[in-house]
Design an enzyme around this catalytic site. Sequence first.
Site, mmCIF file in Angstrom:
data_model
loop_
_atom_site.group_PDB
_atom_site.id
_atom_site.type_symbol
_atom_site.label_atom_id
_atom_site.label_comp_id
_atom_site.label_asym_id
_atom_site.label_seq_id
_atom_site.Cartn_x
_atom_site.Cartn_y
_atom_site.Cartn_z
ATOM 1 N N SER A 124 -36.016 -24.239 29.456
ATOM 2 C CA SER A 124 -35.617 -22.832 29.635
ATOM 3 C C SER A 124 -35.058 -22.264 28.351
ATOM 4 C CB SER A 124 -34.541 -22.767 30.727
ATOM 5 O OG SER A 124 -33.904 -21.497 30.725
ATOM 6 N N TYR A 149 -26.069 -25.787 34.495
ATOM 7 C CA TYR A 149 -27.530 -25.748 34.669
ATOM 8 C C TYR A 149 -28.221 -25.800 33.307
ATOM 9 C CZ TYR A 149 -32.067 -23.616 34.566
ATOM 10 O OH TYR A 149 -33.382 -23.353 34.269
ATOM 11 N N LYS A 153 -30.613 -28.792 30.998
ATOM 12 C CA LYS A 153 -31.892 -28.605 30.294
ATOM 13 C C LYS A 153 -31.787 -29.125 28.855
ATOM 14 C CE LYS A 153 -34.273 -26.528 33.569
ATOM 15 N NZ LYS A 153 -35.398 -27.177 34.242
#
Length: 340
Positions: A124, A149, A153
């Site tokens: 992302s 979150y 990644k």
Amino acid sequence: MRVLVSGGAGYIGSHTVLALLDHGHDAVIVDDFANSKPTVLGRLEALSGKQIPLHSFDLTDADKTERLFAQEEFDAVIHFAGHKAVGESVAKPLEYYRNNLDSTFSLARAMTRHGVDRLVFSSSATVYGDHAPVPYHEDYQPLSASSPYGRTKVMIEQVLTDIAAISEGWKVALLRYFNPVGAHPSGRIGEDPQGVPNNLMPFIAQVAVGRRDKLTVFGDDYPTADGTAERDYIHVMDLAEGHVVALEHLESMQKPVRPFNLGTGTGTSVLEMLHAFERAVGRELPYEVAGRRAGDLPAYWADATRAQQELGWHATRTIDDMCADTWRWQSDNPQGFPDA
Ligand code: WQD
């Protein structure tokens, strides 16, 4: 190739399964339906005209993951599975680290044991953090993120890069998405968030279909043309096709592992998106302006040249395509996917 798609019943995963089948590959889905519904499978099989094997379990279960790789042959894996709500990750950090990291470790261990060494990972743009110059370029360092979150990644990119560095055969593509929106032009699959949508496009779509009263625009005092924040929205069909192209280029990818931005290279503001949606619906949609949302950045978009130069891929669909396809999905499925 026979490809295991983790999270293949989800929004981006389901569109990628269709793109894989359209390109002559075989797709097998593993999904625990934590953020998707089994009824997606019937839609995918109807759209593709093909049977799609499904394994329904949580990839953090290392034993079940090992058994899957012992029982079936895969040429590659596309790894979408993971929790992805930024705000929720702040409230539940341990659950996000456990789920997103353990599922990746479990998958990578089973792949290594069974000689599966081709992996495309769903990363992302959030890994660029809050200070990268715009447009975001893949070589920017240091990576960082402002949520658990996003930090999963960053960590998973590093884990996969390190595995590939010591594993001769391993080929890995790290795909950094910007803002995925839109739906398959059939209107049979699309984004179906659980609860109140956090993201702009599904919220606008739910206003248009009457599920929400009005859009709240989070801030109109940003240093942008119309004062609302700008993002690089990319059609999910372009994104899905980008995964297939990356998969097919894995063989020729060099080491060290290189990330690819999957974006359009263009910023679109909140109000520009809202007005594009109004064009798709054919009427004005109600909105009110409120304060900025904590953590939001004013404007960012991708430097999309590497994917074009090295994969021969670029996004082709317009903002109006994104809105028209989203509206067809949402108006045909006002409550999203049925539960059964
Ligand atoms: C876009 C713009 C909002 C809702 C997030 C994640 C990111 C990635 C993509 C996973 C912002 C504004 C939104 C609303 C609004 N996900 N907005 N009213 O925040 O750019 O990115 O999704 O990888 O990690 O952070 O997307 O759609 O939430 O917001 O005004 O009701 O729309 O303020 O400017 P975002 P978004």
